[in-house]
Scaffold this motif. Structure first.
Motif, mmCIF file in Angstrom:
data_model
loop_
_atom_site.group_PDB
_atom_site.id
_atom_site.type_symbol
_atom_site.label_atom_id
_atom_site.label_comp_id
_atom_site.label_asym_id
_atom_site.label_seq_id
_atom_site.Cartn_x
_atom_site.Cartn_y
_atom_site.Cartn_z
ATOM 1 N N GLU A 1 133.742 -13.295 62.673
ATOM 2 C CA GLU A 1 135.128 -13.729 62.891
ATOM 3 C C GLU A 1 135.141 -15.012 63.712
ATOM 4 O OE1 GLU A 1 136.522 -10.145 64.780
ATOM 5 O OE2 GLU A 1 137.628 -9.570 62.977
ATOM 6 N N ASP A 2 134.238 -15.078 64.684
ATOM 7 C CA ASP A 2 134.180 -16.245 65.545
ATOM 8 C C ASP A 2 133.740 -17.471 64.752
ATOM 9 O OD1 ASP A 2 132.283 -17.137 68.514
ATOM 10 O OD2 ASP A 2 134.315 -17.634 67.914
ATOM 11 N N LYS A 3 132.773 -17.274 63.891
ATOM 12 C CA LYS A 3 132.229 -18.378 63.091
ATOM 13 C C LYS A 3 133.294 -19.000 62.196
ATOM 14 C CE LYS A 3 127.779 -16.980 62.293
ATOM 15 N NZ LYS A 3 126.831 -16.326 61.400
ATOM 16 N N ASP A 4 134.042 -18.160 61.501
ATOM 17 C CA ASP A 4 135.044 -18.659 60.555
ATOM 18 C C ASP A 4 136.465 -18.638 61.109
ATOM 19 O OD1 ASP A 4 133.175 -16.976 57.978
ATOM 20 O OD2 ASP A 4 133.071 -19.063 58.637
ATOM 21 N N GLY A 5 136.601 -18.357 62.392
ATOM 22 C CA GLY A 5 137.938 -18.238 62.971
ATOM 23 C C GLY A 5 138.604 -19.579 63.227
ATOM 24 N N GLN A 6 139.882 -19.546 63.540
ATOM 25 C CA GLN A 6 140.656 -20.768 63.765
ATOM 26 C C GLN A 6 140.852 -21.047 65.251
ATOM 27 O OE1 GLN A 6 143.642 -18.858 61.363
ATOM 28 N NE2 GLN A 6 143.808 -20.678 60.083
ATOM 29 N N VAL A 7 140.931 -19.987 66.049
ATOM 30 C CA VAL A 7 141.091 -20.178 67.501
ATOM 31 C C VAL A 7 140.198 -19.179 68.229
ATOM 32 C CG1 VAL A 7 142.669 -19.964 69.481
ATOM 33 C CG2 VAL A 7 143.488 -20.999 67.360
ATOM 34 N N ASP A 8 139.578 -19.653 69.322
ATOM 35 C CA ASP A 8 138.824 -18.764 70.195
ATOM 36 C C ASP A 8 139.391 -18.950 71.597
ATOM 37 O OD1 ASP A 8 135.419 -18.693 71.478
ATOM 38 O OD2 ASP A 8 136.890 -17.086 71.283
ATOM 39 N N LEU A 9 139.850 -17.883 72.204
ATOM 40 C CA LEU A 9 140.530 -17.985 73.502
ATOM 41 C C LEU A 9 139.988 -16.961 74.496
ATOM 42 C CD1 LEU A 9 143.119 -19.077 75.087
ATOM 43 C CD2 LEU A 9 144.324 -17.137 74.096
ATOM 44 N N PRO A 10 138.890 -17.309 75.167
ATOM 45 C CA PRO A 10 138.412 -16.369 76.187
ATOM 46 C C PRO A 10 139.220 -16.525 77.480
ATOM 47 C CG PRO A 10 136.874 -18.202 75.944
ATOM 48 C CD PRO A 10 138.024 -18.476 75.028
ATOM 49 N N ILE A 11 139.546 -15.400 78.108
ATOM 50 C CA ILE A 11 140.185 -15.450 79.429
ATOM 51 C C ILE A 11 139.492 -14.458 80.346
ATOM 52 C CG2 ILE A 11 142.445 -16.005 78.418
ATOM 53 C CD1 ILE A 11 143.361 -13.191 79.438
ATOM 54 N N ALA A 12 139.684 -14.654 81.653
ATOM 55 C CA ALA A 12 139.234 -13.670 82.626
ATOM 56 C C ALA A 12 140.334 -13.568 83.661
ATOM 57 C CB ALA A 12 137.928 -14.093 83.292
ATOM 58 N N THR B 1 146.758 -8.369 89.860
ATOM 59 C CA THR B 1 147.673 -9.445 90.267
ATOM 60 C C THR B 1 148.136 -10.280 89.080
ATOM 61 O OG1 THR B 1 145.866 -11.004 90.603
ATOM 62 C CG2 THR B 1 146.524 -9.681 92.501
ATOM 63 N N GLY B 2 147.466 -10.127 87.940
ATOM 64 C CA GLY B 2 147.844 -10.936 86.783
ATOM 65 C C GLY B 2 147.319 -12.354 86.836
ATOM 66 N N GLU B 3 146.459 -12.630 87.830
ATOM 67 C CA GLU B 3 145.970 -13.995 87.988
ATOM 68 C C GLU B 3 144.834 -14.268 86.995
ATOM 69 O OE1 GLU B 3 144.386 -14.636 91.835
ATOM 70 O OE2 GLU B 3 144.404 -16.815 91.675
ATOM 71 N N ILE B 4 145.005 -15.302 86.182
ATOM 72 C CA ILE B 4 143.992 -15.664 85.192
ATOM 73 C C ILE B 4 143.086 -16.737 85.784
ATOM 74 C CG2 ILE B 4 143.598 -16.734 82.923
ATOM 75 C CD1 ILE B 4 146.238 -15.434 82.023
ATOM 76 N N THR B 5 141.786 -16.441 85.894
ATOM 77 C CA THR B 5 140.893 -17.376 86.575
ATOM 78 C C THR B 5 139.899 -18.060 85.638
ATOM 79 O OG1 THR B 5 139.443 -15.532 87.140
ATOM 80 C CG2 THR B 5 141.044 -16.206 88.804
ATOM 81 N N LEU B 6 139.855 -17.626 84.376
ATOM 82 C CA LEU B 6 139.077 -18.362 83.384
ATOM 83 C C LEU B 6 139.957 -18.525 82.157
ATOM 84 C CD1 LEU B 6 135.437 -18.164 82.235
ATOM 85 C CD2 LEU B 6 137.230 -17.977 80.534
#
Lengths: 224, 256, 238
Positions: free
Chosen positions: C175-186, C191-196
């Motif tokens: 899926e990653d190879k042929d995908g259109q968007v890759d969105l990693p988060i951490a 707290t809902g704080e997104i740090t990556l």
């Protein structure tokens, strides 16, 4: 008005809310948005008014008044550097090095403490930049020779000592060994049934957070 | 991190001299051993070896390459070791140092000298294309005797490995064929203190012995030797060590 | 070039998952002896072992910060973790991941408690099937907690993406190879704080909103797994 949200002796993760409202934040906790939260993986103590979390593990950060076991790692013109198994080394000055006067014309510093020597010493000062000053003046301080060294997690030191010294006294009693415990998690065992004493100390380190620790250690000591 | 103290070293030494080691082992006893395969799913073969608290993962990968000019009809074997900082405060990141290099080369010789892998079977097109068998040793946790643990992992991973298919210049990793390994070389490291020999030296023991020898045996052939560290051995001592290693390596062979 | 594979058919993905479904996960804490803390995390076919050393002395001295400690992250793919064996040694991709990992973890650790010191986090990928930086952070967070490092909370990570114009959660290799968007988060889910946050591909704000929701939801499930693993370390050892 404060409210305690977890039971005393609950296991908590960093970020877990322990109490809210007007509660005091003690060791191992922090306050955010009116809530007291845990900082570490550990056991929450909520019986008293100050919320605390006893960590399961963690490194040693020197504090004034601690007695620690260190290793001489360097010698300067009028001082020794001492490794404490911490990110911060200790500094032992000539003046604090002994309760006797040392004449540098007569004696080399290495004759007093040489590189590699293990010492039981006291932390007399820690600055905000974590400069750590040590002293050997107290009569319980001394150089350690022979015996065995065991490294335990500093967070297990209180368990090894026990309430009023009960745990360590029990081990000493049953093994006839001398045991010196450094707050930094370095333990020295000498004489008597050293192997058994080492096993007992290691048990406290590995199982110090479990219930019924005293029974488990007694079982080990019964082997003698 | 406090390095090993003299007291710890003396304790290890005194214990060996008295016939019982600091972890209560007999002089010739291995620590608890566990060998698990299939731990690296993308590898064509893999094994994890736990020896006491020492843990290593060995992965085997197949790739295509050009043969060496002097052996145009032979495939290639490559053994590499990573002693990375994750496994010990004493390891630094960076290219393999002397310890990692020695480890890899000793294990390589153990496999190569006894011809465990028939390299002529790995030729696809003479002079043009051959299979490369790449063995990578990855140390997770260093508590002594990385050599024996890694060597065990290497031969186990190779034995479990499946060779990919090949068609029109492409490696077909979904197709696996049994990969033939003809011999089972086993490395056994023996340390010496005065007149005593210890099997499977632990972390502190490695620092205090008078010297170590790694001996690699197949069932019947002594196929590789490496005297390691400082110290020296008399001929008679070496012969005793070879015998002991043969006996002990058969214990390890049971895990393969 | 890959064949024209249908990544999405009747709402199901090639491995049978729904759009908002994570791969199956496994987690463990305290698996190594020498390290101060260690963790293992698996999402589908991606597995990472992390080890933490620290706080400890930081060298070279010029890196030391007088008021606070630092976190240093090293991300490494084992040579046998990918289809075509990877030559050992740091890659540019690996170095970048190390840096964003440091960014993800730094705000969550109470670094003021260790002036001049360092906390070293080593993340070793044993098997790579997409989402490696997410799995690495999940293992790293477990290892930090296992090491007793004081933190505001845990960091949990996963990736959302878009395949065949559809936002989905936790891409696997193909899926990653042929995908259109890759969105990693951490993030810290409390707290809902997104740090990556990183994104590859082409999208718009509405889609981002949807994908972020998917990812945040995924991170919550990751956090549960991390919690289970850490709670096990309290258990009686056999």
């Amino acid at each position: 008005m404060g409210k305690k949200l977890v039971e005393d002796k609950s296991n908590v993760l960093p970020g877990d809310v322990i109490a809210e409202g007007d509660m005091l934040s003690g060791r191992g906790t922090y306050k955010e948005n009116g809530k007291v939260k845990s900082k570490v993986l550990g056991v929450a103590r909520t019986k008293k008014n100050r919320m605390r979390v006893i960590p399961l593990s963690g490194g040693y950060i020197p504090q004034e008044g601690d007695n620690v076991i260190g290793k001489i790692s360097g010698i300067g013109p009028s001082h020794w550097w001492v490794e404490l198994d911490s990110p911060y080394d200790g500094y032992l000055s000539l003046a604090e090095g002994s309760d006797e006067f040392i004449d540098l014309d007569e004696t080399e510093l290495s004759d007093v403490y040489d590189i590699g020597d293990m010492i039981y010493t006291e932390v007399i000062k820690v600055t905000s930049e974590k400069d750590v000053k040590l002293s050997m003046q107290d009569r319980i301080c001394k150089k350690l020779t022979g015996g065995r060294i065991i490294r335990i997690s500093p967070s297990k030191v209180p368990r090894l000592i026990g309430k009023g010294g009960s745990m360590v006294e029990m081990i000493k009693d049953r093994t006839d060994s001398r045991i010196i415990i450094g707050q930094n998690g370095i333990v020295w065992v000498n004489g008597g049934d050293e192997d058994l004493a080492v096993e007992a100390v290691k048990t406290v380190d590995e199982r110090g957070h479990e219930r019924g620790l005293t029974d488990k250690v007694e079982k080990i000591l019964d082997k003698r | 991190m406090m390095e090993i103290t003299e007291i710890e070293e003396e304790a290890a030494l005194d214990n060996i001299k008295s016939g019982e080691r600091i972890d209560d082992r007999d002089l010739k006893e291995f620590r608890d051993i566990e060998v698990v395969t299939g731990v690296a799913k993308k590898a064509e073969g893999s094994a994890k070896v736990v020896l006491g608290d020492t843990k290593v993962i060995v992965g085997v990968k197949f790739g295509l390459g050009e043969p060496f000019p002097d052996t145009p009809d032979e495939g290639m074997l490559m053994v590499n070791a990573e002693l990375g900082p994750m496994a010990s405060p004493d390891f630094e990141s960076g290219p393999p140092g002397k310890d990692a290099t020695e480890l890899a080369r000793v294990i390589d010789r153990g496999l190569r000298e006894c011809e465990a892998i028939p390299l002529e079977e790995l030729c696809i097109e003479e002079g043009e294309k051959v299979w490369k068998v790449m063995v990578d040793i990855h140390v997770l946790d260093h508590d002594g005797n990385l050599m024996d643990a890694s060597a065990l992992g290497a031969i186990k991973a190779l034995k479990e490995a499946e060779m990919p298919g090949y068609e029109d210049g492409e490696v077909l990793r979904d197709e696996g064929e049994d990969f033939e390994v003809l011999k089972t070389p086993i490395a056994c490291t023996i340390g010496k203190v005065d007149d005593k020999y210890i099997v499977d030296p632990g972390l502190v023991e490695e620092e205090v012995v008078d010297g170590m020898v790694t001996v690699t045996w197949t069932e019947e052939e002594l196929c590789s030797l490496q005297k390691r560290g400082n110290g020296g051995f008399q001929k008679e001592e070496l012969l005793e060590i070879f015998e002991l290693a043969k006996e002990k390596s058969s214990e390890l062979r049971k895990f393969i | 070039m890959s064949e024209d594979k249908e990544l999405l058919k009747d709402g199901k993905r090639i491995d049978g998952r729904a759009k908002d479904e994570l791969r199956d996960m496994e987690a463990e804490a305290g698996i190594l002896k020498r390290a101060d803390g260690s963790g293992y995390f698996r999402m589908g076919g991606t597995e990472v072992i992390a080890s933490v050393f620290g706080p400890r002395e930081l060298h070279p001295k010029h890196k030391q910060k007088p008021q606070r400690g630092i976190i240093q992250c090293r991300y490494n793919l084992a040579p046998f973790s990918v289809d075509d064996r990877k030559r050992p040694g740091p890659s540019r991709r690996g170095k970048e991941i190390g840096k964003v990992a440091e960014g993800a973890l730094s705000s969550i650790v109470f670094l003021e408690e260790f002036p001049t010191a360092t906390i070293d986090v080593y993340m070793e990928v044993i098997s790579a099937d997409a989402g490696t930086r997410c799995v690495a952070l999940n293992a790293g967070a477990i290892a930090l907690a296992d090491a007793g490092i004081p933190m505001k909370g845990l960091i949990s990570s996963c990736a959302a993406g878009k395949i065949e114009d559809t936002p989905v959660l936790d891409l696997k290799g193909e899926e990653d190879k042929d995908g259109q968007v890759d969105l990693p988060i951490a993030m810290n889910i409390e707290t809902g704080e997104i740090t990556l946050l990183q994104m590859d591909g082409m999208t718009d704000i509405d889609e981002m909103d949807e994908m972020l929701d998917l990812a945040i939801d995924g991170c919550k499930k990751v956090a549960e797994k991390q919690r289970e693993a850490l709670m096990e370390t309290f258990g009686d050892k056999k």
